[in-house]
Design a protein around this motif. Structure first.
Motif, PDB file in Angstrom:
ATOM      1  N   VAL A  15       0.851  -1.190   0.000  1.00  0.00           N
ATOM      2  CA  VAL A  15       0.000   0.000   0.000  1.00  0.00           C
ATOM      3  C   VAL A  15       0.888   1.242   0.000  1.00  0.00           C
ATOM      4  O   VAL A  15       1.376   1.671   1.054  1.00  0.00           O
ATOM      5  N   PRO A  16       1.160   1.823  -1.150  1.00  0.00           N
ATOM      6  CA  PRO A  16       1.909   3.079  -1.212  1.00  0.00           C
ATOM      7  C   PRO A  16       0.996   4.272  -0.939  1.00  0.00           C
ATOM      8  O   PRO A  16      -0.230   4.174  -1.040  1.00  0.00           O
ATOM      9  N   TYR A  17       1.635   5.394  -0.634  1.00  0.00           N
ATOM     10  CA  TYR A  17       0.917   6.590  -0.172  1.00  0.00           C
ATOM     11  C   TYR A  17       1.202   7.771  -1.105  1.00  0.00           C
ATOM     12  O   TYR A  17       2.294   7.893  -1.667  1.00  0.00           O
ATOM     13  N   VAL A  18       0.222   8.655  -1.218  1.00  0.00           N
ATOM     14  CA  VAL A  18       0.444   9.945  -1.865  1.00  0.00           C
ATOM     15  C   VAL A  18      -0.339  11.012  -1.114  1.00  0.00           C
ATOM     16  O   VAL A  18      -1.460  10.763  -0.651  1.00  0.00           O
ATOM     17  N   THR A  19       0.268  12.177  -0.941  1.00  0.00           N
ATOM     18  CA  THR A  19      -0.436  13.317  -0.363  1.00  0.00           C
ATOM     19  C   THR A  19      -1.261  13.986  -1.453  1.00  0.00           C
ATOM     20  O   THR A  19      -0.716  14.424  -2.474  1.00  0.00           O
ATOM     21  N   ALA A  20      -2.553  14.042  -1.270  1.00  0.00           N
ATOM     22  CA  ALA A  20      -3.427  14.665  -2.255  1.00  0.00           C
ATOM     23  C   ALA A  20      -3.050  16.137  -2.428  1.00  0.00           C
ATOM     24  O   ALA A  20      -2.848  16.857  -1.450  1.00  0.00           O
ATOM     25  N   GLY A  21      -2.915  16.568  -3.673  1.00  0.00           N
ATOM     26  CA  GLY A  21      -2.609  17.965  -3.948  1.00  0.00           C
ATOM     27  C   GLY A  21      -1.141  18.307  -3.924  1.00  0.00           C
ATOM     28  O   GLY A  21      -0.780  19.475  -4.113  1.00  0.00           O
ATOM     29  N   ILE A  22      -0.265  17.319  -3.720  1.00  0.00           N
ATOM     30  CA  ILE A  22       1.171  17.613  -3.651  1.00  0.00           C
ATOM     31  C   ILE A  22       1.692  18.159  -4.980  1.00  0.00           C
ATOM     32  O   ILE A  22       2.680  18.883  -5.031  1.00  0.00           O
ATOM     33  N   SER A  23       0.994  17.819  -6.061  1.00  0.00           N
ATOM     34  CA  SER A  23       1.331  18.347  -7.384  1.00  0.00           C
ATOM     35  C   SER A  23       0.047  18.441  -8.192  1.00  0.00           C
ATOM     36  O   SER A  23      -0.980  17.842  -7.835  1.00  0.00           O
ATOM     37  N   ALA A  24       0.101  19.166  -9.277  1.00  0.00           N
ATOM     38  CA  ALA A  24      -1.098  19.309 -10.103  1.00  0.00           C
ATOM     39  C   ALA A  24      -1.545  17.968 -10.684  1.00  0.00           C
ATOM     40  O   ALA A  24      -2.740  17.755 -10.915  1.00  0.00           O
ATOM     41  N   ASP A  25      -0.588  17.065 -10.892  1.00  0.00           N
ATOM     42  CA  ASP A  25      -0.911  15.774 -11.498  1.00  0.00           C
ATOM     43  C   ASP A  25      -0.952  14.646 -10.455  1.00  0.00           C
ATOM     44  O   ASP A  25      -0.693  13.490 -10.776  1.00  0.00           O
ATOM     45  N   TRP A  26      -1.300  14.963  -9.213  1.00  0.00           N
ATOM     46  CA  TRP A  26      -1.192  13.968  -8.136  1.00  0.00           C
ATOM     47  C   TRP A  26      -2.042  12.725  -8.377  1.00  0.00           C
ATOM     48  O   TRP A  26      -1.664  11.625  -7.965  1.00  0.00           O
ATOM     49  N   GLU A  36       6.025  18.445   4.980  1.00  0.00           N
ATOM     50  CA  GLU A  36       6.369  19.310   3.842  1.00  0.00           C
ATOM     51  C   GLU A  36       5.423  19.073   2.669  1.00  0.00           C
ATOM     52  O   GLU A  36       4.995  20.019   1.993  1.00  0.00           O
ATOM     53  N   ALA A  37       5.081  17.816   2.440  1.00  0.00           N
ATOM     54  CA  ALA A  37       4.145  17.502   1.357  1.00  0.00           C
ATOM     55  C   ALA A  37       2.788  18.127   1.627  1.00  0.00           C
ATOM     56  O   ALA A  37       2.139  18.683   0.727  1.00  0.00           O
ATOM     57  N   SER A  38       2.348  18.054   2.880  1.00  0.00           N
ATOM     58  CA  SER A  38       1.070  18.636   3.258  1.00  0.00           C
ATOM     59  C   SER A  38       1.091  20.152   3.083  1.00  0.00           C
ATOM     60  O   SER A  38       0.147  20.753   2.566  1.00  0.00           O
ATOM     61  N   HIS A  39       2.191  20.768   3.507  1.00  0.00           N
ATOM     62  CA  HIS A  39       2.314  22.225   3.387  1.00  0.00           C
ATOM     63  C   HIS A  39       2.284  22.647   1.916  1.00  0.00           C
ATOM     64  O   HIS A  39       1.616  23.625   1.555  1.00  0.00           O
ATOM     65  N   ALA A  83       2.087  -0.386 -11.071  1.00  0.00           N
ATOM     66  CA  ALA A  83       3.368  -0.892 -10.574  1.00  0.00           C
ATOM     67  C   ALA A  83       3.215  -2.015  -9.560  1.00  0.00           C
ATOM     68  O   ALA A  83       4.218  -2.549  -9.080  1.00  0.00           O
ATOM     69  N   GLY A  84       1.970  -2.364  -9.209  1.00  0.00           N
ATOM     70  CA  GLY A  84       1.773  -3.509  -8.321  1.00  0.00           C
ATOM     71  C   GLY A  84       1.188  -3.209  -6.965  1.00  0.00           C
ATOM     72  O   GLY A  84       1.192  -4.084  -6.083  1.00  0.00           O
ATOM     73  N   ALA A  85       0.653  -1.998  -6.755  1.00  0.00           N
ATOM     74  CA  ALA A  85      -0.002  -1.698  -5.483  1.00  0.00           C
ATOM     75  C   ALA A  85      -1.277  -2.526  -5.339  1.00  0.00           C
ATOM     76  O   ALA A  85      -1.987  -2.781  -6.316  1.00  0.00           O
ATOM     77  N   ASP A  86      -1.573  -2.920  -4.114  1.00  0.00           N
ATOM     78  CA  ASP A  86      -2.810  -3.654  -3.831  1.00  0.00           C
ATOM     79  C   ASP A  86      -3.908  -2.724  -3.324  1.00  0.00           C
ATOM     80  O   ASP A  86      -5.093  -3.045  -3.394  1.00  0.00           O
ATOM     81  N   ALA A  87      -3.527  -1.587  -2.813  1.00  0.00           N
ATOM     82  CA  ALA A  87      -4.420  -0.497  -2.415  1.00  0.00           C
ATOM     83  C   ALA A  87      -3.526   0.734  -2.319  1.00  0.00           C
ATOM     84  O   ALA A  87      -2.295   0.621  -2.367  1.00  0.00           O
ATOM     85  N   ILE A  88      -4.129   1.895  -2.219  1.00  0.00           N
ATOM     86  CA  ILE A  88      -3.353   3.135  -2.132  1.00  0.00           C
ATOM     87  C   ILE A  88      -3.911   3.982  -1.004  1.00  0.00           C
ATOM     88  O   ILE A  88      -5.127   4.156  -0.879  1.00  0.00           O
ATOM     89  N   GLU A  89      -3.003   4.524  -0.190  1.00  0.00           N
ATOM     90  CA  GLU A  89      -3.388   5.441   0.883  1.00  0.00           C
ATOM     91  C   GLU A  89      -3.249   6.868   0.367  1.00  0.00           C
ATOM     92  O   GLU A  89      -2.176   7.256  -0.125  1.00  0.00           O
ATOM     93  N   VAL A  90      -4.312   7.635   0.474  1.00  0.00           N
ATOM     94  CA  VAL A  90      -4.334   9.024   0.021  1.00  0.00           C
ATOM     95  C   VAL A  90      -4.428   9.923   1.245  1.00  0.00           C
ATOM     96  O   VAL A  90      -5.407   9.864   1.992  1.00  0.00           O
ATOM     97  N   GLY A  91      -3.428  10.738   1.465  1.00  0.00           N
ATOM     98  CA  GLY A  91      -3.428  11.633   2.621  1.00  0.00           C
ATOM     99  C   GLY A  91      -4.093  12.952   2.311  1.00  0.00           C
ATOM    100  O   GLY A  91      -3.757  13.606   1.320  1.00  0.00           O
ATOM    101  N   LEU A  92      -5.050  13.342   3.145  1.00  0.00           N
ATOM    102  CA  LEU A  92      -5.632  14.680   3.029  1.00  0.00           C
ATOM    103  C   LEU A  92      -4.699  15.665   3.721  1.00  0.00           C
ATOM    104  O   LEU A  92      -4.389  15.498   4.900  1.00  0.00           O
ATOM    105  N   PRO A  93      -4.213  16.675   3.026  1.00  0.00           N
ATOM    106  CA  PRO A  93      -3.297  17.619   3.667  1.00  0.00           C
ATOM    107  C   PRO A  93      -3.959  18.329   4.830  1.00  0.00           C
ATOM    108  O   PRO A  93      -5.128  18.714   4.763  1.00  0.00           O
ATOM    109  N   PHE A  94      -3.191  18.482   5.913  1.00  0.00           N
ATOM    110  CA  PHE A  94      -3.718  19.065   7.148  1.00  0.00           C
ATOM    111  C   PHE A  94      -2.653  19.966   7.740  1.00  0.00           C
ATOM    112  O   PHE A  94      -1.451  19.667   7.657  1.00  0.00           O
TER     113      PHE A  94
END
Length: 251
Positions: free
Chosen positions: A13-24, A57-60, A34-45
Motif C-alpha cells: 500500500v503506497p501513499y500519496v499526499t493529495a494535492g502535492i502536485s497538479a498531477d497527483w 512538507e508535502a502537506s504544506h 506498478a503492483g499496489a494492492d491499495a493506495i493510501e491518500v493523505g488529506l493535507p492538514f
C-alpha cells in the motif's frame, strides 16, 4: 486485499499526499500499474501530529497550492483507480464536516477505506458506526506498546486491514525494522482474519520483505513523498513502487 493475501501475495500500500502536485492523481494510476494492492491518500492538514518532516512538507505544499478536502474528493470521484483507495486524515477534518457526512462523501468519491490515527480506540464508536453505514472500511492502528487485550480488540474491530505502527513516533524513513515491530505483526495476525500491514519507516525493498515476514504486507509513505517533493514524476516514482513489489514477491 484479503483474497490477494489468501492467494499468497504480500500486500503493498503506497501513499500519496493529495494535492502535492497538479498531477497527483496520475500517481494513483502509476502505483496501481506498478503492483499496489491499495493506495493510501493523505488529506493535507495544517497540524499533522503523526507525520514526520517529509509528509509535513508535502502537506504544506498541497495546502499552499489551494488544496481542499472538497477538491480532493471531487478529483477522486472523477479518477477511477483499479485498486481500493483509503483516505488518511485527522479527526479535526472528519468531525468538522460531521462524521456521517464525511463518510458519505468518501463513499460518493469511490473511497473504500478511512484511517484516522488520532481517534483513540475508546472513542471510535460513532465513527465506526457511520463509516460502516456509508460502506467505508475504518482501519484502526496498533503499536508495539499497545496492551495485549487492546491489541485483540483493535484487530477484531478494524476493517479492511489492521495498521501496525512499527515505532512510537512520527512517520519517516528509518534504517531498520525493530524486533518489536516484527513481534507486533505476528501478534496481530493471531487475532483475526483481516490482513495486517506494517507502516511508519518502511522505505526499501529489503525492509518491506523483512516486515512482510511477520505481517501480510506494508504501507510505504515518506520515501515516496520524498521523491515527489524532489520533482520525480508518476512514472519515476512508480519505479520505486515496482521495486518494493519485487522485494515483497522475492521475500
Amino acid at each position: 486485499m484479503r483474497r490477494r493475501r489468501d492467494a499468497g501475495r504480500s500486500l503493498l500500500v503506497p501513499y500519496v499526499t493529495a494535492g502535492i502536485s497538479a498531477d497527483w492523481t496520475d500517481y494513483l494510476h502509476a502505483y496501481a500499474d506498478a503492483g499496489a494492492d491499495a493506495i493510501e491518500v493523505g488529506l493535507p492538514f495544517s497540524d499533522p501530529m503523526l507525520d514526520g518532516a517529509t509528509i509535513q512538507e508535502a502537506s504544506h505544499r498541497a495546502l499552499s497550492s489551494g488544496t481542499t478536502t472538497a477538491g480532493v474528493l471531487a478529483r477522486l470521484a472523477g479518477t477511477p483507480v483499479a485498486v481500493p483507495l483509503a483516505v488518511m486524515t485527522y479527526a479535526n477534518i472528519v468531525f468538522r464536516h460531521g462524521a456521517a457526512t464525511f463518510c458519505d462523501r468518501l463513499a460518493q468519491a469511490g473511497v473504500a477505506g478511512l484511517i484516522v490515527p488520532d481517534v483513540p480506540y475508546d472513542e471510535v464508536d460513532e465513527l465506526s458506526t457511520v463509516a460502516t453505514a456509508a460502506g467505508v472500511e475504518l482501519v484502526l492502528l496498533a503499536s508495539p506498546v499497545t496492551a495485549p487485550t487492546r491489541l485483540r480488540r483493535i484487530a477484531e474491530r478494524s476493517r479492511g486491514f489492521v495498521y501496525g505502527v512499527t515505532v512510537m513516533g512520527t512517520t519517516g524513513e528509518r534504517t531498520g525494522l525493530s524486533d518489536s515491530a516484527r513481534a507486533l505483526g505476528t501478534t496481530l495476525r493471531g487475532h483475526g482474519s483481516r490482513p495486517v500491514l506494517l507502516g511508519f519507516g518502511i522505505s526499501s525493498p529489503g525492509q518491506a520483505a523483512l516486515a512482510a515476514g511477520s505481517a501480510d504486507g506494508v504501507v510505504v509513505a515518506s520515501s515516496l513523498m520524498r521523491e515527489v517533493l524532489a520533482g520525480r514524476g508518476p512514472r519515476e516514482v512508480a519505479g520505486t513502487v515496482a521495486a518494493l513489489r519485487a522485494g515483497l514477491d522475492a521475500g
